[in-house]
Scaffold this active site. Structure first.
Site, PDB file in Angstrom:
ATOM      1  N   ASP A 157      38.603   1.571  37.069  1.00  0.00           N
ATOM      2  CA  ASP A 157      39.502   0.631  36.397  1.00  0.00           C
ATOM      3  C   ASP A 157      40.197  -0.291  37.409  1.00  0.00           C
ATOM      4  O   ASP A 157      39.996  -0.179  38.617  1.00  0.00           O
ATOM      5  CB  ASP A 157      40.511   1.446  35.570  1.00  0.00           C
ATOM      6  N   ASP A 212      40.677  -4.616  26.382  1.00  0.00           N
ATOM      7  CA  ASP A 212      40.358  -3.432  25.585  1.00  0.00           C
ATOM      8  C   ASP A 212      40.056  -3.760  24.126  1.00  0.00           C
ATOM      9  O   ASP A 212      40.652  -4.665  23.540  1.00  0.00           O
ATOM     10  CB  ASP A 212      41.535  -2.452  25.621  1.00  0.00           C
TER      11      ASP A 212
HETATM   12  C1  GLA Z   1      42.387   0.364  30.735  1.00  0.00           C
HETATM   13  C2  GLA Z   1      40.927   0.400  30.329  1.00  0.00           C
HETATM   14  C3  GLA Z   1      40.760   1.310  29.137  1.00  0.00           C
HETATM   15  C4  GLA Z   1      41.264   2.709  29.465  1.00  0.00           C
HETATM   16  C5  GLA Z   1      42.711   2.649  29.938  1.00  0.00           C
HETATM   17  C6  GLA Z   1      43.175   3.982  30.486  1.00  0.00           C
HETATM   18  O1  GLA Z   1      43.161  -0.246  29.752  1.00  0.00           O
HETATM   19  O2  GLA Z   1      40.457  -0.888  30.048  1.00  0.00           O
HETATM   20  O3  GLA Z   1      39.410   1.354  28.713  1.00  0.00           O
HETATM   21  O4  GLA Z   1      40.439   3.255  30.470  1.00  0.00           O
HETATM   22  O5  GLA Z   1      42.878   1.674  30.958  1.00  0.00           O
HETATM   23  O6  GLA Z   1      44.492   3.950  30.919  1.00  0.00           O
END
Ligand code: GLA
Length: 413
Positions: A157, A212
């Site tokens: 990430d 997301d």
């Molecule tokens: C980010 C990622 C998500 C998830 C969260 C976890 O937002 O894009 O897919 O992994 O972090 O905290």
């Protein structure tokens, strides 16, 4: 003679210095020959967020087998954020001892014993998005730890990334994983902010193209400092990216929301069909221990999955866009085509499609031509299994509101 000796000396010394250099050269490329079709699996985040522990993960692995999902092609059980405990005095990361008391190696062994693979999550910055320890400054140590545990997939990430260069940070982890020596899929997750499709092909096996996903079909959720996006909004953000995808390097429009209680059966079909048309990773994000028959049917539709897993690995193209109604084509092996008619609107749509008046060549990627004047195709409806005649006739059908009609065309005599 003297000239020859000088020449030989120069050649030998330049070879030696190349060797010398190689000793220190980094290999910044991903582990080869992985994810040759889009990865399929499950991830904890969409449903469970930070509530992960070893019992949940084991039960999910059991459910993968008992529901038939494993046999339908789902392989990876991916633990997202918040599995972490602390680093020890030597910098080694450990799982949260309360949530994962048996340790990651034991969990990986369990998952492997079910014929499945295990994924884990980290972050290129100092902290993950959930505030757990990230890998910055510990890349080699973490990669080695994951390899020792038996990890098969790393989602990496981009929180607390501050002034890091994305390409550099992901290269660093790719090099660390390569050196650790275990085949580990690297999932680049920087939300498309730094155009990973321009540089990610040799570094990772897939890259997120957007922020997301949100659990809705057609909405944007504003969280103040960031937004998350419904199925249709994510779909629209894939525009222009298909030429970057192919075997071993996929556009990732995020994990699926099928089975998370907010989509109708038609919307679940449309979500799944479009992810398969996009040659997207198929990562389920629901509680597969408790899902209804409709959701299971969607997630395990083998004919639809076959479109996604087709060996050509060509991402589908949007052939026509009438606003609320879209027609998509995806070239497949052996001259087949998948075709999807997506109705984004709540009202049913009746349409008359004349195959012969819709001929085109996919100049951008596969160079394949669809021309039903030269080749008659038989038509199969992939959601009902019904044969629907052939492309010699024009094709009249109705797609219910917020639903999809998905077909496979195969060359017929
Ligand atoms: C980010 C990622 C998500 C998830 C969260 C976890 O937002 O894009 O897919 O992994 O972090 O905290």
């Amino acid at each position: 003679m003297k000239k020859l000796a000088i020449c030989a000396f120069l050649v030998i010394s330049s070879l030696l210095s190349a060797q010398e250099k190689n000793k220190y050269a980094q290999d910044y490329t991903k582990y080869p020959n992985l994810a040759l079709t889009p990865p399929m699996g499950w991830n904890s985040w969409n449903k469970f967020a930070c509530n992960v522990d070893e019992n949940l993960i084991k039960e999910i692995a059991d459910a993968m087998v008992s529901t038939g999902m494993r046999d339908a092609g789902y392989t990876y059980i991916n633990i997202d954020d918040c599995w972490h405990g602390d680093r020890d005095a030597n910098g080694f990361i450990h799982p949260d001892p309360k949530r994962f008391p048996s340790g990651m190696k034991a969990l990986a062994d369990y998952i492997h014993s079910k014929g499945l693979k295990i994924g884990i999550y980290s972050d290129a910055g100092a902290l993950t998005c959930g505030g757990r320890p990230g890998s910055r400054g510990f890349e080699n140590q973490d990669a080695k730890t994951y390899a020792d545990w038996g990890i098969d997939y790393l989602k990496y990430d981009w929180c607390s990334s501050e002034s890091l260069s994305a390409e550099g940070a992901y290269k660093t982890m790719a090099a660390a994983l390569k050196r650790a020596g275990r085949p580990i899929v690297l999932s680049i997750c920087e939300w498309g902010d730094n155009k990973p499709w321009d540089w990610g092909k040799n570094i990772g096996h897939l890259w997120r193209t957007t922020g997301d996903i949100y659990n809705c079909f057609d909405c944007i959720e504003d969280h103040g400092t960031w937004k998350s996006f419904g199925v249709l909004q994510i779909l629209d953000k894939q525009e222009g990216l298909r030429k970057f995808a192919g075997p071993g390097h996929w556009n990732d429009p995020d994990m699926m929301e099928i089975g998370n209680g907010n989509l109708t059966a038609g919307e679940e079909r449309a979500h799944f069909s479009m992810w398969t048309m996009l040659a997207a990773p198929l990562i389920a994000g629901n509680d597969i221990r408790n899902m209804n028959a409709e959701t299971l049917q969607v997630l395990t539709n083998k004919k639809v999955i076959a479109v996604n897993q087709d060996k050509l690995g060509v991402q589908g193209l949007k052939y026509k866009d009438d606003g609320d109604f879209e027609i998509w084509f995806k070239p497949l092996e052996n001259g087949d085509w998948a075709v999807a008619f997506l109705n984004r609107n709540a009202t049913p749509k009746t349409y008359n499609f004349d195959w012969k008046n819709n001929q085109f060549t996919d100049d951008e990627v596969s160079k394949l031509t669809f021309n039903s004047s030269n080749q008659n195709y038989s038509i199969e409806n992939l959601w009902t299994d019904k044969k629907m005649g052939n492309t010699n006739k024009s094709f009249k059908f109705t797609v219910p509101g917020k639903d999809i009609l998905m077909l496979r065309l195969s060359p017929a005599n």
